[in-house]
Motif scaffolding. Structure first.
Motif, PDB file in Angstrom:
ATOM      1  N   ARG A  92      11.232   0.572   3.643  1.00  0.00           N
ATOM      2  CA  ARG A  92      10.427  -0.607   3.968  1.00  0.00           C
ATOM      3  C   ARG A  92       9.066  -0.455   3.309  1.00  0.00           C
ATOM      4  O   ARG A  92       8.613   0.657   3.017  1.00  0.00           O
ATOM      5  N   ALA A  93       8.428  -1.576   3.095  1.00  0.00           N
ATOM      6  CA  ALA A  93       7.104  -1.599   2.472  1.00  0.00           C
ATOM      7  C   ALA A  93       6.036  -1.815   3.540  1.00  0.00           C
ATOM      8  O   ALA A  93       6.303  -2.399   4.593  1.00  0.00           O
ATOM      9  N   ARG A  94       4.829  -1.332   3.239  1.00  0.00           N
ATOM     10  CA  ARG A  94       3.667  -1.555   4.111  1.00  0.00           C
ATOM     11  C   ARG A  94       2.565  -2.224   3.304  1.00  0.00           C
ATOM     12  O   ARG A  94       2.417  -1.972   2.110  1.00  0.00           O
TER      13      ARG A  94
ATOM     14  N   THR B 261       0.813  -1.224   0.000  1.00  0.00           N
ATOM     15  CA  THR B 261       0.000   0.000   0.000  1.00  0.00           C
ATOM     16  C   THR B 261       0.840   1.264   0.000  1.00  0.00           C
ATOM     17  O   THR B 261       0.350   2.325  -0.394  1.00  0.00           O
ATOM     18  N   SER B 262       2.079   1.186   0.462  1.00  0.00           N
ATOM     19  CA  SER B 262       2.976   2.346   0.443  1.00  0.00           C
ATOM     20  C   SER B 262       4.368   1.909   0.876  1.00  0.00           C
ATOM     21  O   SER B 262       4.573   0.781   1.332  1.00  0.00           O
TER      22      SER B 262
ATOM     23  N   THR C 215      10.495   4.582  -6.474  1.00  0.00           N
ATOM     24  CA  THR C 215      11.484   5.653  -6.394  1.00  0.00           C
ATOM     25  C   THR C 215      10.895   6.802  -5.573  1.00  0.00           C
ATOM     26  O   THR C 215       9.677   6.994  -5.551  1.00  0.00           O
ATOM     27  N   HIS C 216      11.778   7.526  -4.891  1.00  0.00           N
ATOM     28  CA  HIS C 216      11.337   8.668  -4.100  1.00  0.00           C
ATOM     29  C   HIS C 216      12.513   9.619  -3.918  1.00  0.00           C
ATOM     30  O   HIS C 216      13.641   9.179  -3.671  1.00  0.00           O
TER      31      HIS C 216
ATOM     32  N   ASN D 181       3.901   8.003   0.736  1.00  0.00           N
ATOM     33  CA  ASN D 181       2.514   8.129   0.280  1.00  0.00           C
ATOM     34  C   ASN D 181       2.351   7.635  -1.148  1.00  0.00           C
ATOM     35  O   ASN D 181       1.575   8.181  -1.919  1.00  0.00           O
ATOM     36  N   SER D 182       3.093   6.578  -1.488  1.00  0.00           N
ATOM     37  CA  SER D 182       3.100   6.090  -2.852  1.00  0.00           C
ATOM     38  C   SER D 182       3.521   4.625  -2.887  1.00  0.00           C
ATOM     39  O   SER D 182       4.158   4.132  -1.958  1.00  0.00           O
TER      40      SER D 182
END
Length: 110
Positions: free
Chosen positions: A89-91, A52-53, A72-73, A67-68
């Protein structure tokens, strides 16, 4: 606990990841710019649930959401000439997965 009283606490479990949380991503690139670093990473194993983000942190600091779901960020507001260590990390709907290995090779410059 027994008739004498409570025993000692165990060592804390610091590496526990909820079942179903995503695996740790792998940072593939950290490109420095003027006061910023653009992070790129590989999608981790999802354990069957949609990511989810993503979140990043600098050093051992507080997690900041991108929020994505993009891979990449760009982290802005950094001090030129200072070396930073980033983790990702991923959620998913279960919660946050494990942190990636740190990327320490990005130093913003003008």
């Amino acid at each position: 606990r027994n008739s004498i009283g409570a025993g000692e606490w165990s060592n804390p479990a610091t590496n526990a990841t909820p079942v179903g949380a995503p695996a740790a991503p792998s940072i593939s690139d950290a490109t420095a710019g003027d006061g910023q670093v653009t992070l790129t990473w590989n999608e981790p194993a999802t354990n069957g649930l949609i990511i989810t983000s993503y979140e990043y942190r600098i050093g051992s600091g507080t997690a900041v959401s991108t929020n994505s779901t993009a891979l990449t960020h760009t982290v802005t507001g950094l001090t030129n000439g200072t070396q930073y260590a980033f983790q990702i990390r991923a959620r998913n709907s279960i919660g946050a997965g494990e942190w990636s290995n740190p990327a320490t090779n990005a130093t913003p410059t003008e």
